[in-house]
Write a protein that holds these residues in place. Sequence first.
Motif, PDB file in Angstrom:
ATOM      1  N   SER A  45      45.965  98.124  99.313  1.00  0.00           N
ATOM      2  CA  SER A  45      47.253  98.078 100.001  1.00  0.00           C
ATOM      3  C   SER A  45      47.473  96.678 100.584  1.00  0.00           C
ATOM      4  O   SER A  45      46.543  95.883 100.700  1.00  0.00           O
ATOM      5  CB  SER A  45      47.293  99.129 101.113  1.00  0.00           C
ATOM      6  OG  SER A  45      46.311  98.835 102.075  1.00  0.00           O
ATOM      7  N   ASP A  46      48.715  96.378 100.940  1.00  0.00           N
ATOM      8  CA  ASP A  46      49.041  95.037 101.428  1.00  0.00           C
ATOM      9  C   ASP A  46      48.327  94.693 102.738  1.00  0.00           C
ATOM     10  O   ASP A  46      47.937  93.551 102.955  1.00  0.00           O
ATOM     11  CB  ASP A  46      50.549  94.895 101.617  1.00  0.00           C
ATOM     12  CG  ASP A  46      51.276  94.742 100.301  1.00  0.00           C
ATOM     13  OD1 ASP A  46      50.595  94.378  99.311  1.00  0.00           O
ATOM     14  OD2 ASP A  46      52.491  94.966 100.254  1.00  0.00           O
ATOM     15  N   HIS A  47      48.172  95.681 103.640  1.00  0.00           N
ATOM     16  CA  HIS A  47      47.508  95.351 104.903  1.00  0.00           C
ATOM     17  C   HIS A  47      46.026  95.057 104.696  1.00  0.00           C
ATOM     18  O   HIS A  47      45.455  94.215 105.388  1.00  0.00           O
ATOM     19  CB  HIS A  47      47.735  96.447 105.959  1.00  0.00           C
ATOM     20  CG  HIS A  47      46.983  97.714 105.734  1.00  0.00           C
ATOM     21  ND1 HIS A  47      47.445  98.708 104.910  1.00  0.00           N
ATOM     22  CD2 HIS A  47      45.802  98.139 106.236  1.00  0.00           C
ATOM     23  CE1 HIS A  47      46.581  99.714 104.911  1.00  0.00           C
ATOM     24  NE2 HIS A  47      45.571  99.388 105.699  1.00  0.00           N
ATOM     25  N   LEU A  48      45.376  95.709 103.711  1.00  0.00           N
ATOM     26  CA  LEU A  48      43.978  95.374 103.407  1.00  0.00           C
ATOM     27  C   LEU A  48      43.878  94.003 102.745  1.00  0.00           C
ATOM     28  O   LEU A  48      42.960  93.238 103.021  1.00  0.00           O
ATOM     29  CB  LEU A  48      43.364  96.432 102.501  1.00  0.00           C
ATOM     30  CG  LEU A  48      42.941  97.733 103.188  1.00  0.00           C
ATOM     31  CD1 LEU A  48      42.432  98.732 102.165  1.00  0.00           C
ATOM     32  CD2 LEU A  48      41.890  97.464 104.233  1.00  0.00           C
ATOM     33  N   LYS A  49      44.840  93.692 101.876  1.00  0.00           N
ATOM     34  CA  LYS A  49      44.844  92.359 101.250  1.00  0.00           C
ATOM     35  C   LYS A  49      45.014  91.277 102.309  1.00  0.00           C
ATOM     36  O   LYS A  49      44.370  90.235 102.251  1.00  0.00           O
ATOM     37  CB  LYS A  49      45.961  92.257 100.224  1.00  0.00           C
ATOM     38  CG  LYS A  49      45.736  93.036  98.960  1.00  0.00           C
ATOM     39  CD  LYS A  49      46.911  92.838  98.027  1.00  0.00           C
ATOM     40  CE  LYS A  49      46.879  93.777  96.861  1.00  0.00           C
ATOM     41  NZ  LYS A  49      48.072  93.634  96.021  1.00  0.00           N
ATOM     42  N   ARG A  50      45.867  91.542 103.291  1.00  0.00           N
ATOM     43  CA  ARG A  50      46.079  90.567 104.365  1.00  0.00           C
ATOM     44  C   ARG A  50      44.822  90.424 105.216  1.00  0.00           C
ATOM     45  O   ARG A  50      44.410  89.322 105.567  1.00  0.00           O
ATOM     46  CB  ARG A  50      47.262  91.001 105.233  1.00  0.00           C
ATOM     47  CG  ARG A  50      47.612  89.980 106.320  1.00  0.00           C
ATOM     48  CD  ARG A  50      48.654  90.498 107.289  1.00  0.00           C
ATOM     49  NE  ARG A  50      48.117  91.634 108.040  1.00  0.00           N
ATOM     50  CZ  ARG A  50      48.655  92.861 108.035  1.00  0.00           C
ATOM     51  NH1 ARG A  50      49.744  93.116 107.343  1.00  0.00           N
ATOM     52  NH2 ARG A  50      48.112  93.837 108.730  1.00  0.00           N
ATOM     53  N   ASP A  51      44.168  91.561 105.522  1.00  0.00           N
ATOM     54  CA  ASP A  51      42.942  91.521 106.323  1.00  0.00           C
ATOM     55  C   ASP A  51      41.807  90.791 105.608  1.00  0.00           C
ATOM     56  O   ASP A  51      41.002  90.116 106.242  1.00  0.00           O
ATOM     57  CB  ASP A  51      42.495  92.929 106.686  1.00  0.00           C
ATOM     58  CG  ASP A  51      43.437  93.598 107.675  1.00  0.00           C
ATOM     59  OD1 ASP A  51      44.254  92.880 108.295  1.00  0.00           O
ATOM     60  OD2 ASP A  51      43.357  94.832 107.816  1.00  0.00           O
ATOM     61  N   LEU A  52      41.750  90.923 104.294  1.00  0.00           N
ATOM     62  CA  LEU A  52      40.708  90.250 103.520  1.00  0.00           C
ATOM     63  C   LEU A  52      41.060  88.803 103.195  1.00  0.00           C
ATOM     64  O   LEU A  52      40.212  88.071 102.717  1.00  0.00           O
ATOM     65  CB  LEU A  52      40.457  91.023 102.228  1.00  0.00           C
ATOM     66  CG  LEU A  52      39.817  92.409 102.391  1.00  0.00           C
ATOM     67  CD1 LEU A  52      39.759  93.116 101.060  1.00  0.00           C
ATOM     68  CD2 LEU A  52      38.429  92.282 102.986  1.00  0.00           C
ATOM     69  N   GLY A  53      42.285  88.407 103.438  1.00  0.00           N
ATOM     70  CA  GLY A  53      42.666  87.020 103.240  1.00  0.00           C
ATOM     71  C   GLY A  53      43.302  86.698 101.914  1.00  0.00           C
ATOM     72  O   GLY A  53      43.480  85.545 101.570  1.00  0.00           O
TER      73      GLY A  53
END
Length: 59
Positions: A45-53
Motif C-alpha cells: 500500500s502507499d503508506h507502507l511504501k512511504r514508510d519504507l522510503g
Amino acid sequence: MSYTVQREPAGTLPFRELTVWQRLSHGIFRRRLAAVARLDIAALSDHLKRDLGFLDGRC
C-alpha cells in the motif's frame, strides 16, 4: 634450536569432482534459495511504501 623452513611455490589445488553428498547438499541449498519469499513492492500500500522510503524519489 633452529628450524628449517622449506617453501614451495603456492599453486592451485587440483580440480576434483563433487561427491554424491556434496551434489545433494548443493541441490537442497539451491531449492531453499528459490523458496525464499521476495518483497513485491507493487503489492504494498502507499503508506507502507512511504514508510519504507520508496515514495521519496530516492529509489
